[in-house]
Each structure stands twice: as structure tokens, then as C-alpha cells.
Scaffold this motif. Structure first.
Motif: not given
Length: 462
Positions: A41, A174, A180-181
Motif C-alpha cells: 500500500l 478494507t 482495498e487500496h
């Protein structure tokens, strides 16, 4: 001795065991998410990460014996271990939150420094807690039958913590608190876990009733204790063998989320299902293995579960989807449960032997010295990560290389299989000592492998 057993009995096994829940949540969140958080990340180069982890492992290996030695020498009216537990809990909680909350402006060298500082602090305070918590097991529960029950309960609490800190974490980070990112979900999750862990550790520590007799003993001397430990062949044999198991599971722990992302081609949150199967299998079979320990002794289970664990990584490597990976994870969970039920009991026998032969209770430094081998698993992790860049071109989430799927299969399956196989072969070659903790003649028949009263007078560690 009867008076000693009666006094120690005032600490309920469940009250002691729940402490494992508190000590497990922080370190499992850190180890289970640190690669995803910093490498995938935040874009930290995997080679820099590996270099930091090697230094992390060396510091971790050195500070463990020091902390254990200080614990053994502590003399207070609150006991030897409790003051350290009460101080270490909030320190670890704060460090964990900072670890998952780097300033958004950090990058390059600044990010590496932040990662290094708080990784080392988290490691140090985790070592502080575990050196003292682990030392209480052989002291509070001297016979292997009762020790097996207490150990089974604490490992059960550890598995509950694994469900929360590993299987539930991807969903929280998430989907509930983040995406998620993005990284925001990790910060919120770390705060939540920090409060929970600190509360549980303090609750356990205030309810423990330590044995007052070791407080009256002469404080152990560092050089003499070090000589006894390093000249004990069983310390090296059992320590290195246990390190094979711990390093294997450490690779699985740190890589499973990226195995799910790259090898199975699924969202990271799906790690919940794979980890859930492994943990549920471990919970179910922990009770089964504990019954076998009580019937046949810890060494028997230790060797058998090493074999099961080694074999289990073969189908996990070949898995092509979530269902086949989950079936393979079921076998991993069976082997893992056996190691949970037996590994600490095998190590405790070495501590028992030392106390019986030398007349000093040095559980803290002995366990910390054993932890030296497990902590050096960080070097294995660092080397394994570096190999992914060399062999498969995986450097980070920004530069995953051409074969990230194979890279994480090797990291999570092939390397652990090799380590567990070496451990299994070594376990069958080692002569595990008998349970030499001075027995209470009113406590009933000894378990298989327990020594009879009077056996503690024979033999030598050196």
C-alpha cells in the motif's frame, strides 16, 4: 509442596489463559498486515523491508534474554512478573497505533525510519510481555496434566485472537473502516485492538497469584545463567527445532493476504475464509491433541504434528481457488493445533529440569533464550522476501514482477514446507527430557514422561 500446589491453585487456569488473547492480538495484527501495509500500500521497496526485518530480528533476539533476566531478578511485593505485564501492556498498545499511523507526508527515507522505529518498539514491548507471561505457565501449573489443560486454554484464546486479528482484520480494514487500496482502515483497527488488548492483559495480570518462594531465592547471576543455558545441548536442539515450526508459520502469517491476492486472484478480504478454516480446524483439533498429550505425553504429539504440518503445505501450494485452498488449510490447521498443544510443553520440560537440578527458578531468561530462535525467524522472513525480488521480480505492489502468483505460493507454501520437514526430522532425533518439576505426591499418578518423585535429584544440565 502440597502447600505450594494449594497456593498456586488460587490462580484459575482460565484467568491466566485469557492473557494469551491480549498478547496475541497486537503482534498478529502487526505481523499479519505489515507487508501489505508498508510494501503493497505505501510502496516501501521489499528489499529495504527485508533489510529492516533482519535488523529487527537481531534486536529481537538480543533483547529477549535481557528482558527475561531482568524479570527473574525482579523482587517486589506484587511479584516478579506482574509489574512488567502491567507496564508493558499500554506501551505496546501505543506503539502499535503509531506503527499503523505514519504521517501522510512521509515517503522515501522518512517512511523507512518510521517503519523501523515503531517496528522495533512494538517488538521490544511484545518481548517484554511474552517473557513474563510465558514464564508463569510452568510456575503456576507444575504438573504436565494440569499444565496441558492451562496451555490448551491459552492456545484456545490465542486462536480466538487469531480469528479477530487475522481473519476479521481484512474485513475491518478494507470494508468497514477503509477500502482495498487505502490505509485509514488500519489506523482505526489498530486503535480498536489496542484498547481491547490492553484491557485483557491488565485483567489477567491483576488476577495472577505468583509463587512467593522464588522471590526468596538468590537472584540469578547473568554469566552463570548464560553458561548453564549455552552449555545445555537440549536448549540448542529443541530451540532450533521449534524455530523451524515458528518460522514456517511466520511466513504463512505474513504472506497469506498476498497469497490470496496474487496466487488465488481474489480480493484481500477473502483471506477471512482461508484463515477462518485454518483457525477453526485448529480450535477443533486443539482439544483432540490435548487429550493425546495427557495420554501419551507432549513429545509424542510434538513429533506427530510436525509431520502433519510439513505435509499440509503440499496441497496448499497446488490450490487453484478458494475452495481447494480452504481444504488444504484444514490440514494446516490440524498440524498447527498439534504444535500449539505440545511445543510449549516440550520447552517447559527443559525449564523444569533446570529448576530441579540447579534449585533456581529462571523461567524468564530460559524462555527468552528459547525465544531467541523464534525471533530469528525475522531473518528467515527477510531472506524469503528478498528472494522474491531475485527469483520472481516482486519488489512491491507498484513493481510486482511477472510472476507474483508463483512468488507468493513459494513464500507461503514451499518455504514453510521445507522448514517444517527439517523440524520433523530433528524432532524424531531429539531426546526430550522428562517432566522434572518437583511432584506433589498427593496430586495423582504422573503423566507419560513425568518423572517419579525423587527423579529430579539425578542428572545434569551442563
Amino acid at each position: 509442596m502440597t502447600e505450594h500446589v494449594a497456593r498456586v491453585g488460587r490462580t484459575r487456569p482460565a484467568r491466566y489463559a485469557v492473557g494469551m488473547f491480549g498478547t496475541s492480538i497486537p503482534i498478529n495484527l502487526i505481523k499479519g498486515s505489515m507487508i501489505l501495509f508498508y510494501v503493497d500500500l505505501l510502496g516501501l521497496d521489499v528489499r529495504l523491508y527485508g533489510m529492516v526485518m533482519v535488523g529487527y530480528a537481531v534486536i529481537d533476539a538480543v533483547d529477549n534474554p535481557v528482558l527475561g533476566f531482568l524479570s527473574d531478578r525482579t523482587r517486589t511485593r506484587w511479584g516478579r512478573r506482574r509489574p512488567w505485564l502491567l507496564a508493558g501492556a499500554p506501551l505496546l498498545a501505543v506503539s502499535m497505533v503509531a506503527f499503523f499511523a505514519p504521517p501522510a507526508t512521509l515517503d522515501g527515507a522518512g517512511l523507512v525510519i518510521w517503519f523501523t522505529v515503531f517496528a522495533v518498539l512494538c517488538e521490544a514491548f511484545d518481548s517484554l510481555l511474552n517473557a513474563n507471561y510465558g514464564a508463569l505457565l510452568p510456575e503456576l501449573f507444575p504438573r504436565e496434566r494440569e499444565r496441558a489443560v492451562a496451555n490448551s486454554l491459552r492456545q484456545g484464546f490465542q486462536l480466538i485472537a487469531l480469528v479477530i486479528s487475522l481473519a476479521v482484520t481484512p474485513v475491518l480494514t478494507t470494508r468497514v473502516f477503509g477500502t482495498e487500496h487505502t490505509t485509514e482502515g488500519f489506523t482505526t483497527t489498530a486503535i480498536l485492538y489496542a484498547v481491547l488488548a490492553c484491557t485483557v492483559i491488565v485483567y489477567m495480570a491483576v488476577g495472577v497469584r505468583e509463587d512467593p518462594h522464588p522471590v526468596a531465592e538468590v537472584r540469578p547471576r547473568l554469566l552463570e545463567t548464560a553458561r548453564v543455558i549455552v552449555t545445555n545441548p537440549r536448549f540448542w536442539q529443541i530451540g532450533l527445532t521449534s524455530a523451524c515450526y515458528l518460522s514456517a508459520m511466520g511466513l504463512v502469517l505474513t504472506g497469506v493476504q498476498l497469497y490470496v491476492r496474487y496466487s488465488l486472484g481474489l480480493p484481500v478480504a477473502h483471506a477471512l475464509y482461508l484463515q477462518g478454516v485454518v483457525i477453526l480446524a485448529s480450535v477443533g483439533f486443539l482439544a483432540v491433541w490435548t487429550r493425546v498429550v495427557r495420554a501419551k505425553g507432549a513429545p509424542y504429539v510434538w513429533r506427530a504434528s510436525f509431520v502433519v504440518l510439513a505435509v499440509s503445505f503440499v496441497p496448499l501450494f497446488a490450490a487453484g481457488g478458494l475452495v481447494t485452498a480452504a481444504l488444504a488449510g484444514l490440514v494446516v490447521g490440524i498440524g498447527y493445533a498439534g504444535m500449539l498443544a505440545s511445543n510449549d510443553l516440550v520447552i517447559a520440560r527443559v525449564l523444569d529440569e533446570d529448576a530441579a537440578v540447579h534449585g533456581q527458578h529462571r523461567e524468564g531468561i530460559f524462555l527468552a533464550a528459547f525465544g531467541f530462535f523464534g525471533r530469528l525467524g525475522g531473518i528467515v522472513t527477510g531472506a524469503a522476501l528478498a528472494s522474491l525480488a531475485i527469483f520472481f521480480g516482486y519488489q512491491s505492489g507498484d513493481v510486482p514482477g511477472s510472476q507474483p502468483d508463483l512468488a507468493w505460493r513459494v513464500y507461503v507454501c514451499a518455504y514453510p514446507c521445507l522448514l517444517a520437514t527439517v523440524g520433523a526430522l530433528a524432532a524424531f532425533a531429539i531426546d526430550v527430557p522428562e517432566n522434572r518439576r518437583t511432584a506433589d505426591p498427593t496430586a495423582g499418578d504422573p503423566t507419560p514422561g513425568d518423572s517419579a518423585p525423587g527423579d529430579a535429584a539425578r542428572g545434569s544440565l551442563a
